[in-house]
Write a protein that holds these residues in place. Sequence first.
Motif, mmCIF file in Angstrom:
data_model
loop_
_atom_site.group_PDB
_atom_site.id
_atom_site.type_symbol
_atom_site.label_atom_id
_atom_site.label_comp_id
_atom_site.label_asym_id
_atom_site.label_seq_id
_atom_site.Cartn_x
_atom_site.Cartn_y
_atom_site.Cartn_z
ATOM 1 N N ALA A 133 0.709 -1.585 0.123
ATOM 2 C CA ALA A 133 -0.043 0.156 -0.527
ATOM 3 C C ALA A 133 1.074 1.277 -0.448
ATOM 4 O O ALA A 133 0.546 2.598 -0.292
ATOM 5 C CB ALA A 133 -1.253 -0.336 1.404
ATOM 6 N N GLU A 134 2.035 1.193 0.307
ATOM 7 C CA GLU A 134 2.959 2.497 0.679
ATOM 8 C C GLU A 134 3.798 2.711 -0.731
ATOM 9 O O GLU A 134 3.603 3.810 -1.219
ATOM 10 C CB GLU A 134 3.882 2.740 1.971
ATOM 11 N N SER A 135 4.071 1.400 -1.262
ATOM 12 C CA SER A 135 4.773 2.198 -2.755
ATOM 13 C C SER A 135 4.006 1.121 -3.558
ATOM 14 O O SER A 135 4.797 1.460 -5.183
ATOM 15 C CB SER A 135 6.247 1.222 -2.279
ATOM 16 N N GLY A 136 3.094 1.003 -4.081
ATOM 17 C CA GLY A 136 3.212 0.216 -5.261
ATOM 18 C C GLY A 136 3.001 -0.928 -5.874
ATOM 19 O O GLY A 136 3.676 -1.524 -5.094
ATOM 20 N N MET A 137 3.755 -1.527 -7.196
ATOM 21 C CA MET A 137 2.832 -2.754 -7.552
ATOM 22 C C MET A 137 4.730 -2.846 -7.815
ATOM 23 O O MET A 137 5.598 -1.900 -9.522
ATOM 24 C CB MET A 137 2.429 -2.687 -8.784
ATOM 25 N N ALA A 138 5.146 -4.181 -7.857
ATOM 26 C CA ALA A 138 6.880 -4.850 -8.184
ATOM 27 C C ALA A 138 6.769 -5.705 -9.278
ATOM 28 O O ALA A 138 5.951 -6.731 -8.434
ATOM 29 C CB ALA A 138 7.924 -3.765 -7.216
ATOM 30 N N VAL A 139 7.354 -5.878 -10.379
ATOM 31 C CA VAL A 139 7.112 -7.442 -10.591
ATOM 32 C C VAL A 139 9.060 -7.626 -10.626
ATOM 33 O O VAL A 139 9.941 -7.156 -11.518
ATOM 34 C CB VAL A 139 7.008 -7.372 -11.974
ATOM 35 N N SER A 140 9.575 -8.767 -10.710
ATOM 36 C CA SER A 140 10.510 -9.439 -11.531
ATOM 37 C C SER A 140 10.924 -10.845 -11.896
ATOM 38 O O SER A 140 9.281 -11.110 -11.380
ATOM 39 C CB SER A 140 11.454 -9.325 -9.601
ATOM 40 N N GLY A 141 11.829 -11.365 -11.673
ATOM 41 C CA GLY A 141 11.683 -12.746 -12.610
ATOM 42 C C GLY A 141 11.684 -13.421 -14.563
ATOM 43 O O GLY A 141 11.906 -12.158 -14.572
ATOM 44 N N LYS A 142 10.938 -13.748 -14.935
ATOM 45 C CA LYS A 142 11.322 -14.211 -15.715
ATOM 46 C C LYS A 142 9.958 -14.163 -16.454
ATOM 47 O O LYS A 142 8.957 -14.980 -15.639
ATOM 48 C CB LYS A 142 11.866 -14.954 -16.583
ATOM 49 N N LEU A 143 9.226 -12.829 -16.888
ATOM 50 C CA LEU A 143 7.970 -13.157 -17.715
ATOM 51 C C LEU A 143 8.336 -14.412 -19.018
ATOM 52 O O LEU A 143 8.314 -13.871 -20.085
ATOM 53 C CB LEU A 143 7.235 -11.618 -17.943
ATOM 54 N N PRO A 144 6.255 -14.652 -19.444
ATOM 55 C CA PRO A 144 6.487 -15.065 -20.604
ATOM 56 C C PRO A 144 6.601 -14.318 -21.780
ATOM 57 O O PRO A 144 5.875 -13.070 -21.719
ATOM 58 C CB PRO A 144 5.165 -16.158 -20.359
#
Length: 978
Positions: free
Chosen positions: A680-691
Motif C-alpha cells: 500500500a505504501e509503494s505500489g506494485m513491482a514485478v521481478s523474475g522472468k515473464l512469459p
Amino acid sequence: MRKQLGAAVGIVGVGLLGLYASGNPAKRIEAEIDAAAGAVQGTSVHGLKADVSGRDIALTGIADTEAERDAMLAALNDVPGRRVVRDMTTVLPVAAPFAMTVEKTGDGMVTSGHVPTEALRRALSGPLGEAGVGALTLSSGAPEGWAEAAGAGVETLTPLINGKLEMSDGRVALSGLALSPVEAAMAEAPLEGLPEGFEALVDLTLLDDGKPFALDVSSTDGAAVWNGGKLPAVMPAEALGAAFGSPVEGEPEIAKIGEDELHWPLAASQSLKALAALKSGQLRIEDKAVALTGLAADPATAEAVETAMRELPEGFRAEVALEVEDDGKPFGLMLTSKAGVFTGAGKLPAVLSRETLVGLTGAPIEGEITDARIGHDEEDFGTAVAAGVAALKTLESGSLDLSEDRAVLSGFAANPDAAAAAEEALSDLPQAFEAVVEIELIDDGEPMDLTVLKDPSGLTATGKVPAALDGFAYGEDVATDELTVAKIGADNAGFVARTPAGLNALREMEAGVLHVTDEGVSLSGAVLNPEAEARVRQALAGLEGDAPVIELDVLDDGTPMSVVVTKADGAMSAAGKVPAAMEGFAYGEGVDSAAVTVARIGAEDTQVAALTQVGLEALAQLNTGVATVRDGTLTVTGEANTQAESDAVAAALAAVEGSTFDLAVLDDGAPVAFEVAYAAESGMAVSGKLPMGVAPGDFAAASGLEAASGTPAVSGLSDAGGQGALDALGAAAPWLPVTESLRVVQAAEGAPEVTMVLSPGADAELVQAAMAEALGNSASVSVSAAEPAAEGAERVNAATGEAQVALGGAWLPVVGFDPSAQVCQEQSELALSESSLNFLSGSARLDGQAIRAINRLTAIARQCFTLDDLALEIGGHTDNQGDEASNYALSQQRAEAVVAALTARGVGGARITAQGFGPSQPVADNATAEGRAANRRTTIAWSVIGEPPEGAATEETTGEENDGAAIEDDAATETAEE
C-alpha cells in the motif's frame, strides 16, 4: 487791378491836395497828376500810356482786354485834381483758339497765327526771323505759360531737316523729317519740360536709321551674294558688281545719306576685289572695320590678297584670315598595320577624307594625314585606297605605299588564304595603278585543332594549336610530342581558355577524346558516375560564349556497392547493388535475389562476393537477421534461438576481417518464473522472468493500477505461465484499496500462489471466501488482516492515491474541515457516495469492502466530535417485504453494527446512537423493485444535542429482505446507496 490802381491814385491824390493847400501853381499840379497817372500805366500788359495835359488825362496804346482798359480808366478817374480822362486806347481781339503755326522748309521759316506779346515776338525773331514773327498777329486769349511753350516748340525745329510746329491752346504738335534717331531725340527733348496744362504730340520721320554703313558679301567659285548691310547714297548697287568683277546677287540697301562719302566706297571696292580673288570667302565691313575670311587657291594668291587689304584708305582697319586650298604637293598615302593598330602619313584628295579612311580600316589611325581641299575628281585614287586598305587588313602586319599611279603592299599573311585574299583585294585597283605585292606566309593555313586522347596508357595530345599556347603547361600526364605550335593566333584567347578547361574535364573521365577548335570544344567518352559527370560539366561551364558539345557515357549511378540479405519467417531475400565481378553469383537455394542489381564497374572487386557468402552462411544459423555488406565491411544482426547457436555464429564471423555482429538470443534457457508484489505504501513491482508477450504494465492494468515497476526478463520462446497471475490480480483488484500487501508468485511449474494481507479491521474471512470463489483451483490463496499500525503513522495509499493516518487501530483518510452539524452531514454524504457500506444479504454483518466506508465515517466523526454539542444517529431501514417484526429487528441490528465498527475505532460513545426504523419510513414506492431498493438503506444524521436532526445521509441496501428465516453468511451482499 482796379484796386491796385486805386491805391496808387490815392497816394498821389494826397500829395496833390497838399499842393492845393500849399497854394502851388498849376504846373506843379500838372506834374503831380502826371506822376499819379504814370504810376497807374506801369501795370498794363502792353504798356498803356497816360498823357497829362494840364489837368486832363488821355489814355493811349493797346489794351490787352477791355477789363484791363476799364480798370486803367477807373484808376485814372480816381487821380485827385484831374479834370477829364479821355479813352484813346485800342483793345486787342481775343483769339479762340489761341494758335500759332511754324513750318520749316528749305526756304526758311513760315509762320502764322497769334502772339500774345511784343516781348515774345521779339524773343522769337531770332529763330524765326523778322519776317517770320511779323506774320504773327498780336492777340489776347493765350493760355498761361504760352510764351514758355512757344519758345520750346520753336526750339524743336532746329535739329530737323524740315518740320512743322502747330500750337493751339494747350496742344503742341510736332511733325517733320529728322536725319537720324539722334536728331529726332534732340527735337523731342525741349518738349519734355512743357508748362502744366500743355500736351505734346510728336510725329517725326527718320531719313536714316542711324546705323553705320556696312557690307556683308560672301562668294563661292566666283559668285557673290549680298548678305546684308547699308551702302552710302554715293555708292549705287551696281558699284558692288563693278568692284567684284561680276554681279552681286541680292538687293543692297542704299542709304539716303552719305552723298559726300568718298573713302568708304573706295575701301569697299578694294575689299570686293580682294574677295573676288579667293576661291570662296566672306567680306564684312562695318563703319571702318573690315574683316575678310576665305580660301585662297594657293599661297601666292593668299599673299596678294593680304597685301591689297593692307592698302585700304586711311582710318580703315582690316582683319584677314585666309586658308590655302592646297600646298601643291602630290597625293599619296603610307599606311602600316600591326596588331590591329594603324599608322598613316600622306595627303588625301578631297574625294577621300581621313574620316572615310578610318571607316575603311575600322580602327583609329595614328600619324599625320592631310585632307586636301582639291582633288574632288580623284575618284581613281579613292578606289585605289579602298582596294589597298582591304588588302592590308587581310595581313597580320604590313604596309601600303600608295602614290598617284602605284600601290606597293608588303607584310605577313597568316596563311595562304589570307595572302590570296590580299591579292584578290588589290585586283580592284584602277587600271592606271601598278600593283606590287611582297607578302610572306606565317602559317600553313591548316585550322587550329587540338585532340587529346585518354586511355589506360594516359593522355596524348596531337594537332595544331595557336601561338598563344606556346609554352603552355599541359601537365606531366600529357604526351605532347606530336603537337605543333603555330606562329599565329597569339591573341586567340578563346582557344587558350578552352584548352585547360577541356584538359581538366578529360582528367575526370575514365576514357575519352577532347577536341578544341576555334569554334568551340567537344568532349566524348565515359565517366565513372554522376558525380564525375557533374565535375566534367562544371569544368567546362565557365567558357563564355561557348556551348561545349558533351557526349558522356555514365558507367555507374554513383551509389555505393552494398548487399542486404534479410532472413525472416524462415525465408531469405537479397537486395542492393553489386560489382560486375558478382555476375552470376550463387546466393543459394531459396534465396530471392531479384532485387540485386549488377553494376557495370567493379569487375575485379571480389571482396563484396566473399563477404556476401559469409553473411549468407551466418544467416542460415539464425532464427531471424540481416547481413549487410557495404564499404568493405560485413555487419550481421539478428536473433539466435539459443546461446549456443549465437556463439557458433559469432565465432565464424570473428574469423572474417572487416565483419561486425550484434546477435540477440531469444531465450536464456531458464523457465518462466516471476513474482508480482504490491504494498500500500509503494505500489506494485514485478521481478523474475515473464512469459513472451507479457509486460509489467499488464499486471498493473489487471489490478486497476496505473503502472508497475521492475525490469523482469522476458522469455523468447514461451508465452505460457502468465494468465494465472493476471486472473489472480484481477480477482484481488476490488479489495486492493483495503489491502496492505499482495504477493502473487508464479513458479516454474504449478498454479500461482496468492498472499493477501488486508488493512487492520478488515474481514479476512469474507475476502478469503470471495477470492476462493473467484479463482477456484487456478491459484492457492491466503488472506489475513494486518496488525494495527503505529498510532499517528502517515502514508499515501498507492491504490487510492489518498493520504492516510493510523488512528484507533485503523488507516483513516486525512480530512480537513471546520465542523458543524451541516458540514458534518455534507462530509458524511460525500463519504457514502465514494465508498459503499454493504452487508451480507439478510444479515447485520458488514461485507469485506465496507471497511473503507467505515474508515471514512470514522475520520469524519473524529473531526466532528471535536465539538461537544454534536450527536450522530445511525438509522437502519427496510422495505415492506416479509415479516414486519423481522424487518424492524434487522434494521436495528444493522444500525448497531455500524455503531459498533465506529466505536471500535475510538469514536462515539454516548453521542452515537443506533435506531432501526424497519419499513416505517419509505422514501419510494414499495410496489416496484426500484422503490424497494431505495427504501432499504442506512442513514447518517448529525444534529446538535437536544435538537432533532434535519436530514440524514442515506445508504440504500439492495436485495430482498428475509422473512425471519436464518440467512447464510456467504449469501450475496447488498449495496447501500444514497
